[in-house]
Design a protein around this motif. Structure first.
Motif, PDB file in Angstrom:
ATOM      1  N   SER A   4       0.834  -1.210   0.000  1.00 59.93           N
ATOM      2  CA  SER A   4       0.000   0.000   0.000  1.00 59.93           C
ATOM      3  C   SER A   4       0.867   1.257   0.000  1.00 59.93           C
ATOM      4  O   SER A   4       0.525   2.251  -0.650  1.00 59.93           O
ATOM      5  CB  SER A   4      -0.960   0.003   1.189  1.00 59.93           C
ATOM      6  OG  SER A   4      -0.250  -0.002   2.407  1.00 59.93           O
ATOM      7  N   ARG A   5       1.987   1.216   0.678  1.00 62.51           N
ATOM      8  CA  ARG A   5       2.869   2.390   0.701  1.00 62.51           C
ATOM      9  C   ARG A   5       3.547   2.613  -0.654  1.00 62.51           C
ATOM     10  O   ARG A   5       3.686   3.756  -1.097  1.00 62.51           O
ATOM     11  CB  ARG A   5       3.892   2.253   1.813  1.00 62.51           C
ATOM     12  CG  ARG A   5       3.232   2.416   3.167  1.00 62.51           C
ATOM     13  CD  ARG A   5       4.209   2.434   4.277  1.00 62.51           C
ATOM     14  NE  ARG A   5       3.481   2.651   5.525  1.00 62.51           N
ATOM     15  CZ  ARG A   5       3.961   2.361   6.700  1.00 62.51           C
ATOM     16  NH1 ARG A   5       5.170   1.854   6.807  1.00 62.51           N
ATOM     17  NH2 ARG A   5       3.251   2.588   7.769  1.00 62.51           N
ATOM     18  N   ILE A   6       3.970   1.544  -1.284  1.00 64.78           N
ATOM     19  CA  ILE A   6       4.560   1.687  -2.620  1.00 64.78           C
ATOM     20  C   ILE A   6       3.492   2.168  -3.601  1.00 64.78           C
ATOM     21  O   ILE A   6       3.743   3.048  -4.427  1.00 64.78           O
ATOM     22  CB  ILE A   6       5.203   0.367  -3.088  1.00 64.78           C
ATOM     23  CG1 ILE A   6       6.377  -0.012  -2.185  1.00 64.78           C
ATOM     24  CG2 ILE A   6       5.678   0.478  -4.538  1.00 64.78           C
ATOM     25  CD1 ILE A   6       6.918  -1.406  -2.418  1.00 64.78           C
ATOM     26  N   GLY A   7       2.293   1.601  -3.506  1.00 62.56           N
ATOM     27  CA  GLY A   7       1.184   2.044  -4.349  1.00 62.56           C
ATOM     28  C   GLY A   7       0.858   3.506  -4.131  1.00 62.56           C
ATOM     29  O   GLY A   7       0.617   4.258  -5.081  1.00 62.56           O
ATOM     30  N   LEU A   8       0.871   3.938  -2.873  1.00 61.29           N
ATOM     31  CA  LEU A   8       0.620   5.341  -2.559  1.00 61.29           C
ATOM     32  C   LEU A   8       1.705   6.230  -3.167  1.00 61.29           C
ATOM     33  O   LEU A   8       1.408   7.306  -3.693  1.00 61.29           O
ATOM     34  CB  LEU A   8       0.550   5.546  -1.047  1.00 61.29           C
ATOM     35  CG  LEU A   8       0.343   6.973  -0.566  1.00 61.29           C
ATOM     36  CD1 LEU A   8      -0.983   7.529  -1.091  1.00 61.29           C
ATOM     37  CD2 LEU A   8       0.394   7.035   0.959  1.00 61.29           C
ATOM     38  N   ALA A   9       2.945   5.778  -3.138  1.00 68.22           N
ATOM     39  CA  ALA A   9       4.037   6.556  -3.733  1.00 68.22           C
ATOM     40  C   ALA A   9       3.805   6.743  -5.232  1.00 68.22           C
ATOM     41  O   ALA A   9       3.969   7.848  -5.767  1.00 68.22           O
ATOM     42  CB  ALA A   9       5.378   5.871  -3.484  1.00 68.22           C
ATOM     43  N   PHE A  10       3.402   5.676  -5.927  1.00 66.34           N
ATOM     44  CA  PHE A  10       3.115   5.793  -7.358  1.00 66.34           C
ATOM     45  C   PHE A  10       1.906   6.694  -7.612  1.00 66.34           C
ATOM     46  O   PHE A  10       1.882   7.453  -8.571  1.00 66.34           O
ATOM     47  CB  PHE A  10       2.900   4.421  -7.997  1.00 66.34           C
ATOM     48  CG  PHE A  10       4.171   3.695  -8.287  1.00 66.34           C
ATOM     49  CD1 PHE A  10       5.107   4.204  -9.182  1.00 66.34           C
ATOM     50  CD2 PHE A  10       4.447   2.479  -7.681  1.00 66.34           C
ATOM     51  CE1 PHE A  10       6.283   3.534  -9.453  1.00 66.34           C
ATOM     52  CE2 PHE A  10       5.619   1.793  -7.939  1.00 66.34           C
ATOM     53  CZ  PHE A  10       6.541   2.325  -8.827  1.00 66.34           C
ATOM     54  N   ALA A  11       0.907   6.608  -6.742  1.00 63.90           N
ATOM     55  CA  ALA A  11      -0.272   7.476  -6.887  1.00 63.90           C
ATOM     56  C   ALA A  11       0.104   8.937  -6.694  1.00 63.90           C
ATOM     57  O   ALA A  11      -0.400   9.816  -7.409  1.00 63.90           O
ATOM     58  CB  ALA A  11      -1.351   7.062  -5.881  1.00 63.90           C
ATOM     59  N   ILE A  12       0.994   9.208  -5.764  1.00 66.28           N
ATOM     60  CA  ILE A  12       1.444  10.588  -5.542  1.00 66.28           C
ATOM     61  C   ILE A  12       2.232  11.091  -6.746  1.00 66.28           C
ATOM     62  O   ILE A  12       2.042  12.228  -7.189  1.00 66.28           O
ATOM     63  CB  ILE A  12       2.259  10.693  -4.236  1.00 66.28           C
ATOM     64  CG1 ILE A  12       1.332  10.491  -3.034  1.00 66.28           C
ATOM     65  CG2 ILE A  12       2.995  12.021  -4.150  1.00 66.28           C
ATOM     66  CD1 ILE A  12       2.051  10.313  -1.709  1.00 66.28           C
ATOM     67  N   ILE A  13       3.105  10.251  -7.293  1.00 64.35           N
ATOM     68  CA  ILE A  13       3.852  10.641  -8.498  1.00 64.35           C
ATOM     69  C   ILE A  13       2.871  10.971  -9.619  1.00 64.35           C
ATOM     70  O   ILE A  13       3.009  11.989 -10.305  1.00 64.35           O
ATOM     71  CB  ILE A  13       4.834   9.534  -8.925  1.00 64.35           C
ATOM     72  CG1 ILE A  13       5.953   9.383  -7.894  1.00 64.35           C
ATOM     73  CG2 ILE A  13       5.417   9.830 -10.312  1.00 64.35           C
ATOM     74  CD1 ILE A  13       6.816   8.142  -8.093  1.00 64.35           C
ATOM     75  N   TYR A  14       1.865  10.097  -9.808  1.00 60.21           N
ATOM     76  CA  TYR A  14       0.863  10.364 -10.843  1.00 60.21           C
ATOM     77  C   TYR A  14       0.136  11.675 -10.572  1.00 60.21           C
ATOM     78  O   TYR A  14      -0.064  12.482 -11.484  1.00 60.21           O
ATOM     79  CB  TYR A  14      -0.156   9.225 -10.942  1.00 60.21           C
ATOM     80  CG  TYR A  14      -1.318   9.621 -11.809  1.00 60.21           C
ATOM     81  CD1 TYR A  14      -1.177   9.688 -13.190  1.00 60.21           C
ATOM     82  CD2 TYR A  14      -2.538   9.994 -11.253  1.00 60.21           C
ATOM     83  CE1 TYR A  14      -2.224  10.100 -13.999  1.00 60.21           C
ATOM     84  CE2 TYR A  14      -3.580  10.405 -12.050  1.00 60.21           C
ATOM     85  CZ  TYR A  14      -3.425  10.458 -13.418  1.00 60.21           C
ATOM     86  OH  TYR A  14      -4.446  10.876 -14.208  1.00 60.21           O
TER      87      TYR A  14
END
Length: 143
Positions: A4-14
Motif C-alpha cells: 500500500s505504501r509503494i502504491g501510494l508513492a506511485f499514486a502521488i507521483i501520478y
C-alpha cells in the motif's frame, strides 16, 4: 503495508504529474490560445501527440497510475467485494501497462491497443473506485 505504501508513492507521483500537466494546459496553453500567441505552442499542447505534455500524460497514466492500482490489489482482503475491487484494478492496470508499452515501443499514437485499454478504463476504474468507496463506508460503520 509495504504494497500500500509503494502504491501510494506511485499514486502521488501520478498526482503530481497530472496536476502539473493539467495546470499547464488550463493556464498556459489556454491563455496563449485566447491571446492568439501560438508560435511554439505545439510542444506544450496535449492535443499534439508529439508534445511534451502528451508524453507526461502517457507515462503518468499508463505507468504510475497503473502501478498504483496494481499495487493496491495485494492489500485487499478476501471478501467478495474486495476480490471484485482487486480484479477491476488489476484489469485496468494491466490494460494500461500494455497500452503504454505498445505506445512507447511503436510511437503509434492512436492504436487499437490504446482504444481497448481506454474501454477497460471507462468500465473498470469507475466501478473499482465506487466499490472501494462502499468498502470504506462499511469499514467506517464497523468502527
Amino acid at each position: 503495508r509495504i504494497w500500500s505504501r509503494i502504491g501510494l508513492a506511485f499514486a502521488i507521483i501520478y498526482a503530481v504529474i497530472a496536476t502539473f500537466n493539467y495546470t499547464v494546459q488550463l493556464i498556459v496553453v489556454r491563455g496563449n490560445l485566447f491571446s492568439n500567441e501560438s508560435p511554439g505552442l505545439g510542444l506544450f499542447a496535449m492535443a499534439n501527440p508529439h508534445s511534451l505534455f502528451w508524453g507526461l500524460a502517457m507515462i503518468g497514466y499508463n505507468f504510475y497510475m497503473a502501478l498504483a492500482a496494481l499495487l493496491i490489489v495485494p492489500t485487499l482482503g478476501q471478501s467478495t467485494l474486495e476480490r471484485w475491487i482487486g480484479w477491476l484494478f488489476a484489469a485496468n492496470a494491466l490494460a494500461s501497462l500494455v497500452a503504454g508499452v505498445y505506445f512507447f515501443v511503436t510511437l503509434d499514437t492512436y492504436h487499437f491497443v490504446g482504444l481497448v485499454a481506454s474501454g477497460v478504463w471507462i468500465l473498470a476504474f469507475p466501478a473499482a473506485t465506487t466499490l472501494l468507496a462502499i468498502r470504506f463506508r462499511r469499514m467506517s460503520k464497523q468502527d
